[in-house]
Design a protein around this motif. Sequence first.
Motif, short mmCIF file in Angstrom:
data_model
loop_
_atom_site.label_atom_id
_atom_site.label_comp_id
_atom_site.label_asym_id
_atom_site.label_seq_id
_atom_site.Cartn_x
_atom_site.Cartn_y
_atom_site.Cartn_z
N UNK A 3 30.63 -18.21 49.28
CA UNK A 3 29.98 -17.60 48.11
C UNK A 3 30.97 -17.49 46.96
N UNK A 4 32.19 -17.96 47.15
CA UNK A 4 33.24 -17.93 46.13
C UNK A 4 33.46 -19.35 45.63
N UNK A 106 31.69 -15.72 41.75
CA UNK A 106 31.02 -15.29 42.98
C UNK A 106 29.51 -15.25 42.73
N UNK A 107 28.76 -15.65 43.73
CA UNK A 107 27.30 -15.71 43.60
C UNK A 107 26.69 -14.32 43.42
N UNK A 206 38.55 -18.86 52.42
CA UNK A 206 39.04 -17.58 52.93
C UNK A 206 38.53 -16.41 52.08
N UNK A 207 38.51 -16.60 50.76
CA UNK A 207 38.05 -15.53 49.88
C UNK A 207 36.59 -15.18 50.15
N UNK A 208 35.79 -16.17 50.54
CA UNK A 208 34.39 -15.92 50.85
C UNK A 208 34.10 -15.82 52.32
N UNK A 232 29.35 -14.30 38.72
CA UNK A 232 30.15 -13.40 37.90
C UNK A 232 31.63 -13.63 38.18
N UNK A 233 32.46 -13.28 37.21
CA UNK A 233 33.90 -13.45 37.34
C UNK A 233 34.47 -12.34 38.22
N UNK A 234 35.31 -12.74 39.17
CA UNK A 234 35.88 -11.76 40.10
C UNK A 234 37.33 -12.11 40.40
#
Length: 404
Positions: A3-4, A106-107, A206-208, A232-234
């Motif tokens: 999702x990232x 990110x979704x 890994x982030x998602x 959105x920005x994360x």
Amino acid sequence: MTVVHPITRAWITTGGTGAQNYDEFADDAEITAIIEANPHSALGIEMPHRAPESLGKSFADALPDAVSRLAEAKADGSYTPAERVVVLYRISAPGEESAYGLFAMVDTDQISTRADEPGLVIRNEDVFIAKVRERVALAEALGHLLSPVLLLQTGRGDDLHAALAAAADAAGAAGAPAATDTDQAGRTHAIWPIGPGPVQDELTALAGGGELVVADGNHRSLAAQTGGLPRFLAVVTTPASVAIQPYNRLVSELTTSPQELLDRLRAAGAQVTPVPGPVEVPATGGTVVLQLPGQAYAVTLPHTGASRLENLDHALVERLLLRDALGLDPGDKRITYVGGDYPASWLAGEVEAGRAELAILIAPVTVDDFVEVNLEREKMPRKSTWFTPKARGGLVVAELPDRA
């Protein structure tokens, strides 16, 4: 499928634009002073009505000024464009362990706010809807996002931490960061864009790779939903990279006398004890400190909630002290939420100087408790967690796709 995602079109700072996020301040005058000292600060775009040349305008009326400032920053070389990148992020300071994160998209449809709502992104606090509307209006006017949502990776946090540290070491060995920025606490924020390839694929996976908890940016994440943004920005970070500091309150005007307030708390079952000498924020939960003019008190509030969450100090303060004893809704303009960058001495000084009539000092929530509450899809009280170190706004800007 993760999702990232990479940022389709990013604008990377060349230096000088980094800023505290718009909601990190207890006093709007601080924002104006920062913009005046550094006109390139992203705060002038994020909070256009607080820029010196725009004072007196409403937020909505100042939006064209924000658009102009961003266009000028892009035109004068304050930002450089990059395609399909994630951005490696390291925060370091002498004597501290380095913190790591990853700027990415990110979704939005993964945001979940309750147990029966599917999604890997958990938003955890009540919000102030007026702030959400401002963030929606800003994104629509700019067509860009400057301030990231800070997400805590709870599923593969250790693996992500190790991978980010290794990637930063490799990037540092290969050359200087794309930019660095020094925050108000003296920490150095460094960024390295990473284009398509195996490293980018590993880091986004890994982030998602597990549930992501909103550590900072509940309003920004809701604004993405409200504004219909697909992503959105994360900054995705790890539990090893953050700590939670106190989140205190100032009340500018009491609705009753100090003595009546204390009497109401005692009648509700609270234990009230005078505190000699300078006040400190409690180190652990169970007791809060009230600074009233001329005297401070340690107050143990009774556990009147039906669950562990309802008996957190922040929940008890919101329910028993602010609502029941003072008749104040958490969104009342007389309440200022003051993050951990402001010490107990500053809070007490505001009361003694007459700029506030009450300071409420509350022990910080633990990271473990925060994660557990969120994985159970329970909702934290408003402004109950002040994560440090904070991700800086204005270092990486995400250009939003055109929408018909």
